[in-house]
Design a protein around this motif. Structure first.
Motif, PDB file in Angstrom:
ATOM      1  N   GLN A 116       0.803  -1.152   0.202  1.00 44.78           N
ATOM      2  CA  GLN A 116       0.062   0.078  -0.010  1.00 44.78           C
ATOM      3  C   GLN A 116       0.897   1.378   0.053  1.00 44.78           C
ATOM      4  OE1 GLN A 116      -2.239   0.693   3.399  1.00 44.78           O
ATOM      5  NE2 GLN A 116      -2.835   2.469   2.758  1.00 44.78           N
ATOM      6  N   ILE A 120      -2.506   0.641  -4.174  1.00 46.58           N
ATOM      7  CA  ILE A 120      -2.115  -0.771  -4.089  1.00 46.58           C
ATOM      8  C   ILE A 120      -1.149  -1.601  -5.145  1.00 46.58           C
ATOM      9  CG2 ILE A 120      -2.491  -3.095  -3.116  1.00 46.58           C
ATOM     10  CD1 ILE A 120      -4.978  -1.974  -1.530  1.00 46.58           C
ATOM     11  N   VAL A 130       0.147  -4.994  -6.596  1.00 45.69           N
ATOM     12  CA  VAL A 130       0.234  -6.556  -6.427  1.00 45.69           C
ATOM     13  C   VAL A 130       1.041  -7.044  -7.505  1.00 45.69           C
ATOM     14  CG1 VAL A 130      -1.329  -8.399  -6.376  1.00 45.69           C
ATOM     15  CG2 VAL A 130      -2.478  -6.088  -5.703  1.00 45.69           C
ATOM     16  N   THR A 154       0.109  -5.343 -11.084  1.00 45.94           N
ATOM     17  CA  THR A 154      -0.843  -4.618 -11.145  1.00 45.94           C
ATOM     18  C   THR A 154      -0.813  -3.534 -10.264  1.00 45.94           C
ATOM     19  OG1 THR A 154      -1.821  -6.848 -11.739  1.00 45.94           O
ATOM     20  CG2 THR A 154      -3.182  -4.999 -11.468  1.00 45.94           C
ATOM     21  N   TYR A 169      -3.363  -0.343  -8.546  1.00 42.78           N
ATOM     22  CA  TYR A 169      -4.618   0.069  -8.285  1.00 42.78           C
ATOM     23  C   TYR A 169      -4.424   1.306  -7.538  1.00 42.78           C
ATOM     24  CZ  TYR A 169      -5.966  -4.709  -8.917  1.00 42.78           C
ATOM     25  OH  TYR A 169      -6.551  -5.776  -9.661  1.00 42.78           O
ATOM     26  N   LEU A 219      -7.900   4.072  -4.540  1.00 37.57           N
ATOM     27  CA  LEU A 219      -9.023   3.489  -4.180  1.00 37.57           C
ATOM     28  C   LEU A 219      -9.862   3.992  -3.163  1.00 37.57           C
ATOM     29  CD1 LEU A 219      -6.685   0.278  -3.488  1.00 37.57           C
ATOM     30  CD2 LEU A 219      -8.406   0.529  -5.354  1.00 37.57           C
ATOM     31  N   ALA A 266     -13.148  -1.084  -2.798  1.00 39.53           N
ATOM     32  CA  ALA A 266     -12.184  -1.352  -3.520  1.00 39.53           C
ATOM     33  C   ALA A 266     -11.055  -1.839  -3.218  1.00 39.53           C
ATOM     34  CB  ALA A 266     -11.810  -0.037  -4.364  1.00 39.53           C
ATOM     35  N   VAL A 267     -10.515  -1.575  -1.791  1.00 39.55           N
ATOM     36  CA  VAL A 267      -9.450  -2.054  -1.063  1.00 39.55           C
ATOM     37  C   VAL A 267      -9.748  -3.592  -0.830  1.00 39.55           C
ATOM     38  CG1 VAL A 267      -8.156  -2.092   0.821  1.00 39.55           C
ATOM     39  CG2 VAL A 267      -8.842   0.093  -0.012  1.00 39.55           C
ATOM     40  N   LYS A 295     -11.787  -5.681  -2.291  1.00 37.00           N
ATOM     41  CA  LYS A 295     -11.983  -6.268  -3.695  1.00 37.00           C
ATOM     42  C   LYS A 295     -10.635  -6.528  -4.269  1.00 37.00           C
ATOM     43  CE  LYS A 295     -14.031  -5.907  -7.998  1.00 37.00           C
ATOM     44  NZ  LYS A 295     -13.824  -7.456  -8.400  1.00 37.00           N
ATOM     45  N   VAL A 296      -9.494  -5.727  -4.197  1.00 41.93           N
ATOM     46  CA  VAL A 296      -8.169  -5.922  -4.858  1.00 41.93           C
ATOM     47  C   VAL A 296      -7.691  -7.410  -3.947  1.00 41.93           C
ATOM     48  CG1 VAL A 296      -5.635  -5.071  -4.723  1.00 41.93           C
ATOM     49  CG2 VAL A 296      -7.523  -3.613  -5.119  1.00 41.93           C
ATOM     50  N   ASP A 342      -9.660 -10.566  -4.963  1.00 42.30           N
ATOM     51  CA  ASP A 342      -9.324 -10.936  -6.333  1.00 42.30           C
ATOM     52  C   ASP A 342      -7.959 -11.504  -6.320  1.00 42.30           C
ATOM     53  OD1 ASP A 342     -11.782  -9.974  -6.899  1.00 42.30           O
ATOM     54  OD2 ASP A 342     -11.034  -8.178  -8.180  1.00 42.30           O
ATOM     55  N   HIS A 343      -7.116 -11.052  -5.706  1.00 43.42           N
ATOM     56  CA  HIS A 343      -5.653 -11.645  -5.697  1.00 43.42           C
ATOM     57  C   HIS A 343      -5.039 -12.600  -4.877  1.00 43.42           C
ATOM     58  CE1 HIS A 343      -4.612  -8.859  -9.117  1.00 43.42           C
ATOM     59  NE2 HIS A 343      -5.461  -7.910  -8.575  1.00 43.42           N
TER      60      HIS A 343
END
Length: 87
Positions: A1, A49, A51, A60, A62, A65, A69-70, A72-73, A76-77
């Motif tokens: 982050q 963030i 990743v 990736t 992002y 955020l 959304a945080v 979700k990152v 998702d990963h």
């Protein structure tokens, strides 16, 4: 982050990430917006963030955020931690 003390949204992102460490397997490192990595990853909006895979072949980014959304990152990963599982 990536974040900053001056960023209004950064404390919430940090709090969400802290809460998610119990649910998901990931390494979390906080970098101030003055970090040299900001330029490397072309960070222009906070909180951000980054990743990447262990070998850094897939990166990736992002940025900016807000809200869920945080989470979700991370979802998702990252893999969910296993709890109370008998093998």
């Amino acid at each position: 982050q990536f974040g900053s003390k001056a960023c209004v949204h950064c404390p919430k992102a940090t709090s969400v990430l802290g809460d998610l460490t119990a649910e998901y397997a990931f390494s979390w490192i906080y970098q101030d917006c003055s970090s040299p990595l900001v330029e490397e990853f072309s960070i222009t909006r906070l909180p951000a963030i980054v990743v990447w895979t262990g070998d850094r072949k897939q990166v990736t980014v992002y940025q900016g955020l807000r809200g869920d959304a945080v989470k979700k990152v991370v979802t998702d990963h990252c893999a969910a931690r296993l709890e109370n599982v008998d093998f």
